[in-house]
Design a protein around this motif. Sequence first.
Motif, PDB file in Angstrom:
ATOM      1  N   HIS A  68       0.834  -1.208   0.000  1.00  0.00           N
ATOM      2  CA  HIS A  68       0.000   0.000   0.000  1.00  0.00           C
ATOM      3  C   HIS A  68       0.869   1.259   0.000  1.00  0.00           C
ATOM      4  N   LYS A  69       1.821   1.266   0.889  1.00  0.00           N
ATOM      5  CA  LYS A  69       2.753   2.402   0.942  1.00  0.00           C
ATOM      6  C   LYS A  69       3.418   2.614  -0.408  1.00  0.00           C
ATOM      7  N   SER A  72       1.442   4.198  -3.140  1.00  0.00           N
ATOM      8  CA  SER A  72       0.869   5.504  -2.767  1.00  0.00           C
ATOM      9  C   SER A  72       1.889   6.621  -2.841  1.00  0.00           C
ATOM     10  N   LYS A  75       3.056  11.648  -6.307  1.00  0.00           N
ATOM     11  CA  LYS A  75       2.300  12.826  -5.897  1.00  0.00           C
ATOM     12  C   LYS A  75       1.951  13.708  -7.103  1.00  0.00           C
ATOM     13  N   ALA A  86       1.971   4.000 -10.007  1.00  0.00           N
ATOM     14  CA  ALA A  86       1.518   3.011  -9.027  1.00  0.00           C
ATOM     15  C   ALA A  86       1.669   1.593  -9.590  1.00  0.00           C
ATOM     16  N   HIS A 128      -7.325   1.410  -2.936  1.00  0.00           N
ATOM     17  CA  HIS A 128      -6.438   2.464  -3.419  1.00  0.00           C
ATOM     18  C   HIS A 128      -6.363   2.459  -4.943  1.00  0.00           C
TER      19      HIS A 128
END
Lengths: 202, 202
Positions: A68-69, A72, A75, A86, A128
């Motif tokens: 997940h990190k 994510s 930006k 991703a 996500h």
Amino acid sequence: MSSYHHGNLKQELISCASKICERDGYTKLSIRSLAKESNVSQTAPYRHFKTKEDLYAEIAREGFDNLHKAISKSKSQNTQDVLVSASKEYLKFGTKNSNTYDLMFGTAVPDFTKYPSLFKSANSVYRHITTLFAAYSKNKDSKFIQEKCIDIWAHLHGLVGLLRKLEVVPAKLVEMPDTPFMAVNKINEDLDGYLKRFIKNI
Amino acid sequence: MSSYHHGNLKQELISCASKICERDGYTKLSIRSLAKESNVSQTAPYRHFKTKEDLYAEIAREGFDNLHKAISKSKSQNTQDVLVSASKEYLKFGTKNSNTYDLMFGTAVPDFTKYPSLFKSANSVYRHITTLFAAYSKNKDSKFIQEKCIDIWAHLHGLVGLLRKLEVVPAKLVEMPDTPFMAVNKINEDLDGYLKRFIKNI
DNA sequence: GTATTATGTTAGCAGTGTCAACATTAAAAT
DNA sequence: ATTTTAATGTTGACACTGCTAACATAATAC
């Protein structure tokens, strides 16, 4: 006197297990060797994990949290770039942490619903991806988005498997025709381009 | 007197192992229990398989051969129908023989090149998909075909994983939002339609 | 028919998951 | 502050595993 009680055994066992699991594969992980590595008796881990599967579930959860990190990180304002980035991070995670990835998506823990925190962490990853794609997609129909997210996830998951096989295979086989390796290698050499095309084509 | 020698032990062990493997998962398969089931001493299998991995390789090979058969069934003249049908058979094989599928695509046998016959059987499956797609595709460029075949394979492989999770999950979770299950279930309810769209969209 | 090889058996090692019974300590209840 | 209790550790044991070495028997090659 000093240390009949360890103090932080559970977390140390999980961390240690994660390391062993990633280094040697989860089948090589044994509760006893784990205990030894933490300078604790052979059955001490059973105070924290009722069965080996419980321990697996914990490692897998940590894996999903890390995944997940990883996905994510981007930006960027460009929703397509975010999705591509991703995807790339997903593939990177799957290939760099391949043994853990195996544990997360294999049958070591067949039923996630038995482990609520694992279930939650795994779903967070899926959610996500959904969010990223929903932001990118012109078509905002929920059913459409859901189906396409399955497509993306399935595709990435399959690619992880292929990329891993590529790493194992002897170099000369990469050039062997009638074999998926050459094609996968081509993809691997220009992952960015491939992923951009892939996302665009969805 | 009658039977110090078994006569056909190797093949019987493979067949028996395949069954156990599919029923209980390959981690539950033990050489000793296998021997017992064939009424033979605990170490007799070692005359035919040097290690457990060798036995795994044999089961996996049988699996790939069966998968090959399964996706080769359709005899339609329409190249698209053939591709859709093969995809469907692939998914069926992966979900109906899920434990064997695990063995085939997991890490039980990390390096296929150690087992030439397994390597050959596995590649045959890939070659078959390539052939089907090449017949269907308007674009006959080899590089294009190879990349798209990877796409197809990866996608199907990922779907197998998701469909299997679906089978394990409690029924009520299928309707849970923020979870892949609902979307996968929708796909599963109209697999033919989904696959047709999928192939068309490639 | 004998030598060789393939295939079987028995006995045993080191390692595994797991459990029951017991020991020690930290935390909670009084 | 003392006592009870729960959490967390240890020892010992059971049944199981993959695998090896030493030996027994049968099929095959000469």
